[in-house]
Design an enzyme around this catalytic site. Sequence first.
Site, PDB file in Angstrom:
ATOM      1  N   SER A 197      -3.281   5.559  -3.633  1.00 36.07           N
ATOM      2  CA  SER A 197      -3.975   5.196  -2.401  1.00 36.07           C
ATOM      3  C   SER A 197      -3.307   3.982  -1.779  1.00 36.07           C
ATOM      4  CB  SER A 197      -5.416   4.875  -2.795  1.00 36.07           C
ATOM      5  OG  SER A 197      -6.023   4.048  -1.839  1.00 36.07           O
ATOM      6  N   TYR A 237     -12.014   0.094  -7.664  1.00 37.24           N
ATOM      7  CA  TYR A 237     -11.362   1.390  -7.377  1.00 37.24           C
ATOM      8  C   TYR A 237      -9.869   1.173  -7.106  1.00 37.24           C
ATOM      9  CZ  TYR A 237      -9.612   5.286  -4.619  1.00 37.24           C
ATOM     10  OH  TYR A 237      -8.822   6.307  -4.134  1.00 37.24           O
ATOM     11  N   LYS A 267      -6.206   2.275  -9.214  1.00 37.50           N
ATOM     12  CA  LYS A 267      -5.000   2.952  -8.695  1.00 37.50           C
ATOM     13  C   LYS A 267      -3.750   2.140  -9.059  1.00 37.50           C
ATOM     14  CE  LYS A 267      -6.995   6.523  -6.956  1.00 37.50           C
ATOM     15  NZ  LYS A 267      -6.875   7.807  -7.618  1.00 37.50           N
TER      16      LYS A 267
END
Length: 335
Positions: free
Chosen positions: A123, A148, A152
């Site tokens: 992302s 989050y 990644k």
Amino acid sequence: MKILVTGGLGYLGSHVVVDLLKNSFSVVIIDNLINSDISSLDCITNISNKNLVFEKLDLTKEKQVEEFFNRNSDIEGVIHFAALKSVRESIKYPLKYYHNNVTGMILLLEYMPKGIPFVFSSSCTVYGAVENNPIDENTPYGNPQSPYAHTKQICEIIMNSKFKSEVNFKGISLRYFNPIGAHPSGLIGENPKNKPENLVPYLTQVVSGRREELTVFGNDYLTIDGTCIRDYIHVMDLADSHIAAINHLNNLKSKKYLDDFNIGTGKGISVIQLIKMFEESTGKKVQYKIGKRRPGDLEVAYANTKKTEKILGWKSKYTLDEALQSAWNWELNHQ
Ligand SMILES: NC(=O)c1ccc[n+]([C@@H]2O[C@H](COP(=O)([O-])OP(=O)(O)OC[C@H]3O[C@@H](n4cnc5c(N)ncnc54)[C@H](O)[C@@H]3O)[C@@H](O)[C@H]2O)c1
């Protein structure tokens, strides 16, 4: 070529599976259905008119992962979507996110066949809050704005360590910007189990009357109209980038490879501009209010896609208008 797609019944995974089948790959999906519905499987089969294999499996369960690969040692490539993806939820329940996203990645890399192409769903959040846009892949990791985003970064770092330690590892990390829209059939699209966190599914649910009002999080950013700027990419374009990535890995002469690529359009659009464009494309009025900034949101993020174009030979083709119309078509169909 037999490709394993983890999280293949989710939003992005289902579109990539359809594209893989269209391009004559054979597909095995694993998904624990934590954020998807088994009905997607029939929709994928209806669209593609091809058979595929599905297994309900939780990637964080070591025994299940080990047994799966014992039974499926003929897998020739892996595309790894399975993860939890809500920025807001990750701030509230960080351990749940670290556990699911990082453990899943480790077990997959541990048990999958060695040396086969591996594509990871990363992302643009790995870049953190960046001052200079468009963002290119040389931009170093920034301070992650949420657990989050941190998962990644960690997963990419794990891929990198694996690459350095193995004699044969071929991986690509695709850093998506903001995927929106749906398959033109209207049979698959973004269908989160809980309240949508992404702008477009929330917006279409408001317009169709499923939700009352859209909140625009903050209009005091230093942007054209005070709202955040993002790079919205049609999911059909994003799906194609995975075929390009798998083909690139397959065509390599070297047994060792690792690289990361931005997947976006290269154009920055503000939230208000997107709302206006949706209204123009569909003739529907969007009921919205301005709320406070949302923790974890970046002010501006849009992609420099030159490297992806040059090395993967991939470039977005669809317009924002087409993406928004397909999202609306999905909402109407899906209801
Ligand atoms: N959609 C976006 O805006 C976006 C942007 C950047 C990156 N990504 C990444 O792309 C990937 C796919 O995103 P999406 O929008 O399709 O999300 P999604 O939630 O629709 O799909 C993810 C799928 O993975 C499954 N899953 C989650 N944890 C699992 C586990 N432990 N074992 C097995 N299956 C599991 C879910 O049930 C779901 O079907 C994710 O890794 C996400 O972080 C998405």
